[in-house]
Design a protein around this motif. Structure first.
Motif, short mmCIF file in Angstrom:
data_model
loop_
_atom_site.label_atom_id
_atom_site.label_comp_id
_atom_site.label_asym_id
_atom_site.label_seq_id
_atom_site.Cartn_x
_atom_site.Cartn_y
_atom_site.Cartn_z
N PHE A 1 49.38 117.02 96.69
CA PHE A 1 48.39 118.10 96.81
C PHE A 1 47.21 117.70 95.95
CE2 PHE A 1 52.41 120.50 97.38
CZ PHE A 1 52.18 120.95 98.67
N LEU B 1 47.98 116.09 92.64
CA LEU B 1 49.34 116.41 92.20
C LEU B 1 50.37 115.86 93.17
CD1 LEU B 1 50.88 118.56 90.16
CD2 LEU B 1 51.25 119.69 92.35
N ALA C 1 53.72 116.31 94.38
CA ALA C 1 54.80 117.30 94.31
C ALA C 1 56.14 116.68 94.71
CB ALA C 1 54.48 118.48 95.21
N PRO D 1 64.13 122.30 87.64
CA PRO D 1 63.29 123.30 87.00
C PRO D 1 62.22 123.83 87.96
CG PRO D 1 63.36 121.27 85.72
CD PRO D 1 64.03 120.99 87.01
N ASN D 2 61.59 124.92 87.59
CA ASN D 2 60.49 125.46 88.41
C ASN D 2 59.39 124.43 88.56
OD1 ASN D 2 61.13 128.02 89.34
ND2 ASN D 2 60.86 128.89 87.30
N GLY D 3 58.85 124.31 89.73
CA GLY D 3 57.77 123.37 89.95
C GLY D 3 58.25 121.95 90.20
N ALA D 4 59.57 121.77 90.35
CA ALA D 4 60.11 120.42 90.55
C ALA D 4 59.78 119.90 91.94
CB ALA D 4 61.61 120.43 90.33
N GLY D 5 59.47 120.78 92.87
CA GLY D 5 59.13 120.35 94.21
C GLY D 5 60.17 120.70 95.26
N LYS D 6 61.06 121.61 94.92
CA LYS D 6 62.15 121.93 95.85
C LYS D 6 61.63 122.64 97.09
CE LYS D 6 64.15 124.44 92.67
NZ LYS D 6 63.13 124.39 91.61
N THR D 7 60.80 123.65 96.87
CA THR D 7 60.26 124.39 98.02
C THR D 7 59.36 123.48 98.86
OG1 THR D 7 60.39 126.46 96.81
CG2 THR D 7 58.91 126.40 98.69
N THR D 8 58.64 122.60 98.19
CA THR D 8 57.80 121.65 98.92
C THR D 8 58.65 120.76 99.82
OG1 THR D 8 56.28 121.65 97.05
CG2 THR D 8 56.03 119.88 98.64
N TYR E 1 54.43 121.70 106.02
CA TYR E 1 53.51 120.68 105.53
C TYR E 1 53.79 119.38 106.26
CZ TYR E 1 52.93 123.68 101.38
OH TYR E 1 52.69 124.71 100.52
N GLN F 1 61.64 131.51 99.98
CA GLN F 1 61.85 131.92 98.59
C GLN F 1 61.30 133.33 98.35
OE1 GLN F 1 60.38 129.08 95.79
NE2 GLN F 1 60.67 130.42 94.04
#
Ligand SMILES: Nc1ncnc2c1ncn2[C@@H]1O[C@H](COP(=O)(O)OP(=O)(O)O)[C@@H](O)[C@H]1O
Ligand SMILES: [Mg+2]
Lengths: 409, 262
Positions: free
Chosen positions: B14, B17, B19, B38-45, B54, B91
């Motif tokens: 992104f 970044l 991800a 952890p949060n922001g690790a890229g799982k949802t991405t 995407y 999520q």
């Protein structure tokens, strides 16, 4: 409930309005006697009127806030009532037969003028039902709907002028051309949503009108096309009075046809897909719905009715020019949908009748009628944003749960 | 045997970044694979790349097709991927709020049914039949998920836990062979989480649907998954059975910070 501060506020509002309207309401110059008249009683009327309206406004706002706090407490929705009404044959059968008798005898009891207004209302009901597919069901804000109306009208006018084609031949052609233009508009706006979509569709409406206005060789420009043939009845032409009545009945039939088709579409696989698109575009795609196809079908099926009504419009007035297809038409049709209740078929019909009949019957109030009309619109949107009749959802009943067999009624 | 889904060297940028950073992943038949981090690790991405929301910046995503071969699905539209048999939940719940619970599930049947505009208007026998079948099947799924009491409720009026389960029901209606759940237990109470545990296991074992699960509730993850993939900063930092992952120092470091790592 109505405490002192509210009264004070309303009093201030009243004084402000008296001041604002002083030059136009109070001072009156009489040019004949060369004198100034002071109409103080008008000042009093303005003051009292704005005071009362302001009180009412504050009271309604307060009431709405209270409803918001404990939801369900003021459940005064028309929907459950309407649903109960429709599920009770003893109630709706007599109502329906009364309605049938009234609408059948209407043209023979009232003047041509009244019949004409009623026909107009029916036409706007059909236009509203068409736009309702795009705006109410698929959630695509379309401000250029009048373009398709123009397409229908000009296709009849031109085909009639050049080739002498009759109303009944062109009616389906107009509908088809409407759908085609719906798809044509649909392609460029596939990626747009909300306000961006609104602006592009607005532009589209203007483009069509400007083309009609300026392409003289094709559309005869601002002078328009005259002497368009009225609809024939098995090859016969009626005299003027007969033709009015004939078009009235024709519109009743077309309106019924529209209600039939639109309600079936709404209660189908494709209708559900439209609504899913309105509710959440990403989730809708993730559930396997083709966004492109669904959007295009909404634009096409919405525009179909405008195309059809355009043909009726041209046949009814026998003269059209681009001035009949300005943005205000789109705005009125959109108001019908929003005021009536987005997604609700009875709502849209009621909206059409109120928005078309109200200004006509307010003519007794002469110059105030548009003022009253505007006020009604504002008040509706502030206090009942879901429209007069909100959309009902289909209830599915299951007879035998254990068997897992769904019997839908 | 071929995996059902194979992600290789998947990257997603992104702007500046990254991800997802060269991520490799495989889902085998009949397993529950958990992705934690952890949060922001890229799982949802990762989910968004697999389901076509995407288009990945690099790498490949393959699914096994009916013929037994592998088929690349990068950059296909989400609805095409759903039709190929991958369904998901979100999520932050994305139901159709102003439609009823049953209608939400019926939308899931869309990609397995065929009636068109003409059919909808004339309501021929096949359309009526199909519609009945959609209602029956949707109703059956709701019963299986334990939502039959809510059939005609608006989705938005459901309690939170029930909304999460409705998302699962809706995804199941598309007849997937891989079901991807993004934090399904978020916001649920312990009782609801236990029920969810049984539900997910049941879907995997009885329906033979493989599950890709993102979850923060470690108790649920440890009890339910066959394998766990741990992500941090878009990379895979560990993979293995629950017991191996639990004791992996790299994982402990990623979750708790440097000083806790043995
Ligand atoms: N659409 C997007 N645009 C820009 N950055 C994004 C977007 N989606 C996710 N990110 C970023 O990618 C990183 C991973 O996010 P995400 O996949 O949501 O993490 P997780 O689900 O593991 O908590 C985050 O730093 C997030 O800010
Ligand atoms: Mg996430």
């Amino acid at each position: 409930m109505l405490n002192f501060s509210k009264i004070k506020k309303s009093l201030l509002t009243a004084i402000w309005f008296m001041f604002l309207t002083f030059p136009i309401m109070v001072i009156h110059i009489n040019p004949v006697e060369k004198a100034v008249e002071w109409r103080w009683h008008n000042m009093f009327l303005v003051g009292a009127g704005s005071f009362l309206l302001s009180l009412l406004w504050h009271y309604l706002i307060k009431k709405k806030e209270r409803c918001f706090k404990d939801a369900g407490a003021c459940e005064s929705d028309t929907a459950p009532f309407l649903q109960r009404f429709m599920n009770e044959p003893r109630l709706y059968k007599p109502a329906l037969s009364a309605l049938t008798v009234i609408s059948l005898s209407f043209p023979f009891l009232f003047s041509s003028y009244q019949v004409n207004i009623m026909t107009t209302a029916l036409m706007y009901a059909v236009l509203g039902l068409g736009l309702n597919i795009v705006v109410g069901l698929a959630g695509l804000l379309d401000l250029g709907y009048v373009a398709f109306y123009a397409v229908g009208a000009y296709s009849y006018a031109l085909l009639n002028h050049h080739f002498g084609l009759g109303f009944w031949t062109v009616l389906p052609v107009g509908a088809l051309l409407g759908a085609l233009f719906g798809i044509l508009l649909g392609f460029p706006v596939l990626r747009l949503r909300g306000d961006y979509l609104a602006i592009v569709t607005l532009g589209f409406g203007e483009i069509i009108r400007l083309i009609l206005e300026n392409w003289n060789e094709f559309s005869f420009g601002p002078s328009g096309i005259a002497n368009i043939a009225r609809p024939s009845f098995f090859g016969m032409q009626f005299p003027l009075k007969g033709a009015t009545i004939y078009i009235y009945f024709l519109m009743i039939a077309l309106a019924l046809f529209t209600v039939f088709v639109v309600s079936r579409l709404q209660n189908s696989r494709i209708g559900r897909a439209w609504e899913a698109l309105r509710e959440d575009e990403i989730a809708c795609q993730a559930m396997g719905i083709d966004k492109t196809r669904t959007k295009l079908s909404a634009f096409a099926l919405g525009a179909t009715w405008a195309g059809m009504m355009g043909v009726v419009f041209a046949a009814r007035t026998t003269f059209i020019n681009p001035a009949s297809f300005t943005f205000i038409e789109s705005a009125i049709i959109l108001s019908i949908v929003v005021l009536g209740g987005m997604g609700s078929i009875p709502g849209v019909i009621a909206g059409a009748f109120i928005l078309i009949l109200l200004p006509e019957h307010l003519r007794v109030f002469s110059e105030y009628r548009m003022l009253i009309f505007g006020a009604v619109l504002i008040i509706m949107m502030v206090f009942r944003p879901q429209g007069m009749i909100s959309m009902t959802r289909r209830i599915y009943r299951f007879e035998n749960v254990k068997e897992g067999r769904g019997i839908d009624k | 045997m071929n995996p059902l889904l194979k992600v290789s060297k998947l990257s997603m940028d992104f702007g500046g970044l990254r991800a997802l950073d060269s991520l490799d992943l495989e889902i085998r038949e009949g397993e529950v694979l958990a992705v934690i981090g952890p949060n922001g690790a890229g799982k949802t991405t990762l989910f968004n790349c697999i389901t076509g929301i995407y288009e990945p910046s690099g790498g490949d995503i393959y699914i096994s097709n009916a013929g037994g071969g592998m088929e690349r699905i990068n950059g296909l539209l989400p609805n095409i991927i759903t039709k190929k048999g991958i369904a998901r939940t979100f999520q932050n719940i994305r139901l159709f709020p102003n439609m009823t619970v049953l209608e939400n599930v019926m939308i899931g049947r869309h990609c397995r049914t065929h009636s068109r505009i003409i059919g909808a208007i004339f309501r021929g026998r096949s359309t009526v039949q199909e519609e009945k079948e959609v209602v029956r099947k949707s109703r059956e799924i709701l019963e299986q998920i334990g939502l039959s009491e809510y059939v005609n409720e608006f989705a938005k009026n459901l309690p939170y836990g029930a909304q999460r389960r409705l998302e699962i029901a809706r995804a199941l209606a598309t007849e997937p062979f891989i079901l991807m759940l993004d934090e399904p237990a978020a916001g649920m109470n312990p009782q609801e989480t236990r029920e969810l545990d049984d539900l997910i296991r049941g879907i995997c074992d009885r329906e033979n649907i493989s599950i890709l699960l993102i979850e923060h509730d470690m108790k649920l993850v440890m009890s339910i998954s066959d394998r766990i993939v741990v992500m941090d900063y878009g990379k895979k930092i560990a993979e293995g059975a629950p017991d191996e992952v639990r004791n992996d120092p790299v994982v402990i470091k990623a979750y708790l910070g440097e000083e806790f790592a043995a």
